[in-house]
Design an enzyme around this catalytic site. Structure first.
Site, PDB file in Angstrom:
ATOM      1  CG  HIS A   7       1.689  14.367  34.869  1.00 34.85           C
ATOM      2  ND1 HIS A   7       2.323  13.953  36.016  1.00 34.85           N
ATOM      3  CD2 HIS A   7       2.628  15.041  34.166  1.00 34.85           C
ATOM      4  CE1 HIS A   7       3.585  14.376  36.011  1.00 34.85           C
ATOM      5  NE2 HIS A   7       3.790  15.032  34.904  1.00 34.85           N
TER       6      HIS A   7
ATOM      7  CG  ASN B 195       6.666  16.776  49.980  1.00 31.88           C
ATOM      8  OD1 ASN B 195       5.638  16.599  49.334  1.00 31.88           O
ATOM      9  ND2 ASN B 195       7.658  15.904  49.972  1.00 31.88           N
TER      10      ASN B 195
END
Ligand code: NAD
Ligand code: ZN
Length: 247
Positions: A117, A216
Site C-alpha cells: 500500500h 492476530n
C-alpha cells in the site's frame, strides 16, 4: 503448544514469507483501522482515505493526515517487528510483505520488505511529480493547509500511499504474488485479512501448498485453513517464536 508448532514449521521451511497488517504496529502506538479502538470507529474511511475526496478537498484530508502522521513519524519498531527482522537474518524468512505504510519493518532491520500500500514516509506533488520527505512536509503543516509544493507551488501534495480508488503498485503486487507462489510457509501477522487484493497473498500461497500460521489479536476468516492460529499480541508472540528458533 501453538508457539512451538509455529517455530517447528518455520524451522523446517525453505521459503517462508510473512504478510503483515496494521496489527503488527499497534504496539508501536499506531492505531489500526479495524478492530477495537480502530480508526474506522472514528472516521468514515471513504470520506478521509479515497482519492476522490483527496482531490475534491485536500485540506480536509491533511487535517486528518496531520494527526496520524504525527503519531506514525514518532513511532518506533516494537518487539514484533524486531522478531521478524531476526527471523530473516537467521535465514528463516525470505521477505516481509506488508499492508502497512509506516516504514517500521525497515527501521527494525528487515531487508526485503514489499509495501503493498505504498509508503507514508514520502509525499508526491500530483502536478509536477516532485517527491519530498513526509517529515519535511509534516513540519510545515499548520502554517500551510493544505501544504504547497516547493517546486511548482501546487496544492495537491499526496503521501505516496495507496488511497481507496487508486490502483495497487504493480511491481510490489507482482513480487508479493511471486513470493507467495514459492512459499512453503505463510506467516500472517496483525491483519484482519478482509482487505483485497492484499488478502490474495495468503490464498495464493495456500493454493501453492504452503502451510499457514496466523498471529492476530482476533479470529480471521482464513483461520480454518491454518495449521497454527495464535490469538495474541504480535509483540509478545513473535519474540517467543523467534527465541525457540534461535535456541
Ligand atoms: P486492519 O486494521 O484491518 O486489521 C488489523 C488486525 O490486527 C485486526 O484484526 C486486529 O485484531 C489485529 N491486531 C490489533 N492489535 C494487534 C496486536 N497487538 N497483535 C496482533 N494483532 C493485532 O489492518 P489491515 O488488515 O492491515 O488493513 C487496514 C489497511 O489500512 C492496511 O492495509 C494499511 O494499508 C492501512 N493501515 C496502515 C497502518 C500502518 O501503516 N501502521 C495503520 C492502519 C491502517
Ligand atoms: Zn509540484
Amino acid at each position: 503448544m501453538t508457539v512451538e508448532r509455529a517455530a517447528e514449521l518455520l524451522s523446517a521451511s525453505q521459503h517462508a514469507v510473512a504478510l503483515t497488517g496494521a496489527g503488527v504496529s499497534a504496539e508501536s502506538g499506531i492505531p489500526t483501522f479495524r478492530g477495537e479502538g480502530g480508526l474506522w470507529t472514528k472516521y468514515d474511511p471513504v470520506k478521509v482515505s479515497s482519492i476522490e475526496s483527496f482531490l475534491a478537498d485536500p485540506e480536509s484530508y491533511w487535517k486528518v493526515s496531520r494527526e496520524r502522521g504525527r503519531v506514525a513519524l514518532a513511532a518506533k519498531p516494537n518487539p514484533g517487528h524486531l522478531a521478524l527482522a531476526e527471523l530473516e537474518a537467521a535465514g528463516r524468512l525470505v521477505a516481509v510483505i506488508t499492508q502497512n505504510t509506516d516504514g517500521l519493518h525497515q527501521d527494525s532491520g528487515s531487508k526485503r520488505v514489499i509495501e503493498l500500500h505504498g509508503s507514508g514516509r514520502k509525499v508526491q506533488c500530483l502536478d509536477c511529480g516532485r517527491l519530498e520527505l513526509r517529515a519535511d512536509v509534516q513540519a510545515r503543516l499548520g502554517a500551510e493547509m493544505p501544504p504547497r509544493c516547493r517546486n511548482c507551488g501546487g496544492q495537491r501534495l499526496k503521501p505516496t500511499v495507496v488511497l481507496f480508488g487508486e490502483p495497487m503498485p504493480v511491481a510490489a503486487m507482482h513480487e508479493a504474488l511471486e513470493l507467495a507462489r514459492n512459499a512453503d510457509v505463510i506467516l500472517v501477522v496483525g491483519s484482519s485479512l478482509v482487505v483485497y487484493p492484499a488478502a490474495e497473498v495468503p490464498l495464493v500461497a495456500l493454493r501453492a501448498g504452503a502451510r499457514m500460521i496466523v498471529v492476530n489479536a482476533e479470529p480471521t476468516p482464513f483461520d480454518r485453513f491454518a495449521q497454527v492460529v495464535i490469538n495474541g499480541r504480535s509483540g509478545e508472540v513473535l519474540p517467543q517464536i523467534a527465541a525457540l528458533i534461535s535456541a
